[in-house]
Design a protein around this motif. Structure first.
Motif, PDB file in Angstrom:
ATOM      1  N   ASP A   6       0.857  -1.175   0.000  1.00 44.56           N
ATOM      2  CA  ASP A   6       0.000   0.000   0.000  1.00 44.56           C
ATOM      3  C   ASP A   6       0.902   1.236   0.000  1.00 44.56           C
ATOM      4  O   ASP A   6       2.104   1.147   0.126  1.00 44.56           O
ATOM      5  N   GLY A   7       0.332   2.380  -0.159  1.00 44.33           N
ATOM      6  CA  GLY A   7       1.128   3.592  -0.279  1.00 44.33           C
ATOM      7  C   GLY A   7       1.279   4.359   1.018  1.00 44.33           C
ATOM      8  O   GLY A   7       1.547   5.552   0.996  1.00 44.33           O
ATOM      9  N   CYS A   8       1.147   3.694   2.167  1.00 44.85           N
ATOM     10  CA  CYS A   8       1.147   4.410   3.446  1.00 44.85           C
ATOM     11  C   CYS A   8       2.543   4.832   3.894  1.00 44.85           C
ATOM     12  O   CYS A   8       2.678   5.602   4.815  1.00 44.85           O
ATOM     13  N   GLY A   9       3.572   4.343   3.293  1.00 42.72           N
ATOM     14  CA  GLY A   9       4.928   4.734   3.666  1.00 42.72           C
ATOM     15  C   GLY A   9       5.650   3.716   4.514  1.00 42.72           C
ATOM     16  O   GLY A   9       6.883   3.689   4.524  1.00 42.72           O
ATOM     17  N   SER A  10       4.918   2.887   5.240  1.00 41.31           N
ATOM     18  CA  SER A  10       5.577   1.907   6.102  1.00 41.31           C
ATOM     19  C   SER A  10       6.255   0.804   5.286  1.00 41.31           C
ATOM     20  O   SER A  10       7.128   0.106   5.799  1.00 41.31           O
ATOM     21  N   ARG A  11       5.864   0.642   4.056  1.00 40.16           N
ATOM     22  CA  ARG A  11       6.454  -0.387   3.191  1.00 40.16           C
ATOM     23  C   ARG A  11       7.353   0.201   2.105  1.00 40.16           C
ATOM     24  O   ARG A  11       7.661  -0.442   1.113  1.00 40.16           O
ATOM     25  N   LYS A  12       7.783   1.442   2.314  1.00 45.58           N
ATOM     26  CA  LYS A  12       8.634   2.089   1.319  1.00 45.58           C
ATOM     27  C   LYS A  12       9.931   1.317   1.102  1.00 45.58           C
ATOM     28  O   LYS A  12      10.404   1.182  -0.020  1.00 45.58           O
ATOM     29  N   ASN A  13      10.506   0.778   2.194  1.00 48.34           N
ATOM     30  CA  ASN A  13      11.744  -0.003   2.064  1.00 48.34           C
ATOM     31  C   ASN A  13      11.530  -1.254   1.229  1.00 48.34           C
ATOM     32  O   ASN A  13      12.408  -1.668   0.473  1.00 48.34           O
ATOM     33  N   VAL A  14      10.348  -1.871   1.380  1.00 46.82           N
ATOM     34  CA  VAL A  14      10.033  -3.064   0.590  1.00 46.82           C
ATOM     35  C   VAL A  14       9.934  -2.696  -0.882  1.00 46.82           C
ATOM     36  O   VAL A  14      10.477  -3.385  -1.749  1.00 46.82           O
ATOM     37  N   ALA A  15       9.253  -1.593  -1.169  1.00 45.06           N
ATOM     38  CA  ALA A  15       9.110  -1.144  -2.556  1.00 45.06           C
ATOM     39  C   ALA A  15      10.471  -0.830  -3.169  1.00 45.06           C
ATOM     40  O   ALA A  15      10.761  -1.228  -4.306  1.00 45.06           O
ATOM     41  N   ALA A  17      13.451  -1.978  -2.193  1.00 43.69           N
ATOM     42  CA  ALA A  17      14.245  -3.212  -2.321  1.00 43.69           C
ATOM     43  C   ALA A  17      13.790  -4.023  -3.524  1.00 43.69           C
ATOM     44  O   ALA A  17      14.620  -4.562  -4.267  1.00 43.69           O
ATOM     45  N   ALA A  18      12.469  -4.106  -3.725  1.00 45.21           N
ATOM     46  CA  ALA A  18      11.956  -4.849  -4.883  1.00 45.21           C
ATOM     47  C   ALA A  18      12.449  -4.222  -6.177  1.00 45.21           C
ATOM     48  O   ALA A  18      12.921  -4.922  -7.085  1.00 45.21           O
ATOM     49  N   THR A  19      12.371  -2.918  -6.263  1.00 51.79           N
ATOM     50  CA  THR A  19      12.823  -2.215  -7.469  1.00 51.79           C
ATOM     51  C   THR A  19      14.320  -2.416  -7.683  1.00 51.79           C
ATOM     52  O   THR A  19      14.757  -2.675  -8.809  1.00 51.79           O
ATOM     53  N   ASP A  20      15.105  -2.304  -6.607  1.00 53.07           N
ATOM     54  CA  ASP A  20      16.562  -2.500  -6.714  1.00 53.07           C
ATOM     55  C   ASP A  20      16.923  -3.906  -7.175  1.00 53.07           C
ATOM     56  O   ASP A  20      17.915  -4.097  -7.871  1.00 53.07           O
ATOM     57  N   LEU A  21      16.115  -4.889  -6.792  1.00 55.36           N
ATOM     58  CA  LEU A  21      16.379  -6.280  -7.168  1.00 55.36           C
ATOM     59  C   LEU A  21      15.771  -6.654  -8.524  1.00 55.36           C
ATOM     60  O   LEU A  21      15.879  -7.794  -8.957  1.00 55.36           O
ATOM     61  N   GLY A  22      15.101  -5.700  -9.148  1.00 50.46           N
ATOM     62  CA  GLY A  22      14.497  -5.967 -10.448  1.00 50.46           C
ATOM     63  C   GLY A  22      13.176  -6.708 -10.365  1.00 50.46           C
ATOM     64  O   GLY A  22      12.723  -7.309 -11.339  1.00 50.46           O
ATOM     65  N   ILE A  23      12.548  -6.666  -9.206  1.00 52.32           N
ATOM     66  CA  ILE A  23      11.242  -7.310  -9.014  1.00 52.32           C
ATOM     67  C   ILE A  23      10.156  -6.274  -9.255  1.00 52.32           C
ATOM     68  O   ILE A  23      10.254  -5.137  -8.794  1.00 52.32           O
ATOM     69  N   ASP A  24       9.123  -6.676  -9.961  1.00 48.93           N
ATOM     70  CA  ASP A  24       8.010  -5.771 -10.248  1.00 48.93           C
ATOM     71  C   ASP A  24       7.322  -5.361  -8.948  1.00 48.93           C
ATOM     72  O   ASP A  24       7.034  -6.198  -8.101  1.00 48.93           O
ATOM     73  N   HIS A  25       7.072  -4.080  -8.794  1.00 41.14           N
ATOM     74  CA  HIS A  25       6.380  -3.559  -7.612  1.00 41.14           C
ATOM     75  C   HIS A  25       5.120  -2.817  -8.058  1.00 41.14           C
ATOM     76  O   HIS A  25       5.173  -2.019  -8.969  1.00 41.14           O
ATOM     77  N   GLN A  26       4.005  -3.123  -7.407  1.00 44.51           N
ATOM     78  CA  GLN A  26       2.739  -2.451  -7.703  1.00 44.51           C
ATOM     79  C   GLN A  26       2.104  -2.001  -6.395  1.00 44.51           C
ATOM     80  O   GLN A  26       2.201  -2.701  -5.377  1.00 44.51           O
ATOM     81  N   TYR A  27       1.454  -0.839  -6.445  1.00 47.97           N
ATOM     82  CA  TYR A  27       0.706  -0.382  -5.281  1.00 47.97           C
ATOM     83  C   TYR A  27      -0.710  -0.939  -5.332  1.00 47.97           C
ATOM     84  O   TYR A  27      -1.318  -1.021  -6.397  1.00 47.97           O
ATOM     85  N   ILE A  28      -1.221  -1.321  -4.169  1.00 44.35           N
ATOM     86  CA  ILE A  28      -2.608  -1.750  -4.058  1.00 44.35           C
ATOM     87  C   ILE A  28      -3.466  -0.498  -4.171  1.00 44.35           C
ATOM     88  O   ILE A  28      -3.162   0.524  -3.557  1.00 44.35           O
ATOM     89  N   PRO A  29      -4.556  -0.534  -4.945  1.00 45.40           N
ATOM     90  CA  PRO A  29      -5.405   0.657  -5.066  1.00 45.40           C
ATOM     91  C   PRO A  29      -5.895   1.115  -3.690  1.00 45.40           C
ATOM     92  O   PRO A  29      -6.167   0.294  -2.810  1.00 45.40           O
TER      93      PRO A  29
END
Length: 95
Positions: A6-15, A17-29
Motif C-alpha cells: 500500500d502507499g502508506c509509507g511503512s512499506r517504502k523499504n520493501v518497494a 528493495a523490490a525495485t533494486d532487485l528488479g522485481i516488479d512492484h505495484q501499489y494496491i489501489p
C-alpha cells in the motif's frame, strides 16, 4: 513475481528493495483490501458487522460481538455447487 504494497509509507523499504532487485512492484489501489483472499474475507465480515451495528444502533463496544456473529453465520452458510453445497464448517471439519 510481483510485490504489492500500500502507499502508506511503512512499506517504502520493501518497494525500494523490490525495485533494486528488479522485481516488479505495484501499489494496491487505495481503499481496497489486499489481493489476499483471507483479507478479502476479513474485510467482508467487518463490513457486515458494521452494517448490522449501524442498522440496529448498537453500542460501539458491541462491534466485536457483531464480527463474531457475522463469522459464525458465514461459516455455517452453504456455498456453491462446485463445493457440493457444503458449508465452510463442513469442509474444514469433514463432518
Amino acid at each position: 513475481c510481483t510485490v504489492y504494497t500500500d502507499g502508506c509509507g511503512s512499506r517504502k523499504n520493501v518497494a525500494n528493495a523490490a525495485t533494486d532487485l528488479g522485481i516488479d512492484h505495484q501499489y494496491i489501489p487505495p481503499h481496497q483490501q489486499s489481493l489476499n483472499e483471507a483479507e478479502k474475507i476479513a474485510d467482508s465480515l467487518w463490513g457486515e458487522a458494521r452494517a448490522v451495528s449501524i442498522h440496529h444502533n448498537a453500542p460501539d463496544n458491541w462491534l466485536s460481538l457483531m464480527v463474531d456473529m457475522a463469522m459464525y453465520t458465514d461459516i455455517r452458510t452453504s456455498t456453491t455447487a462446485s463445493r457440493d453445497w457444503k458449508t465452510p464448517f463442513e469442509i474444514t471439519r469433514g463432518i
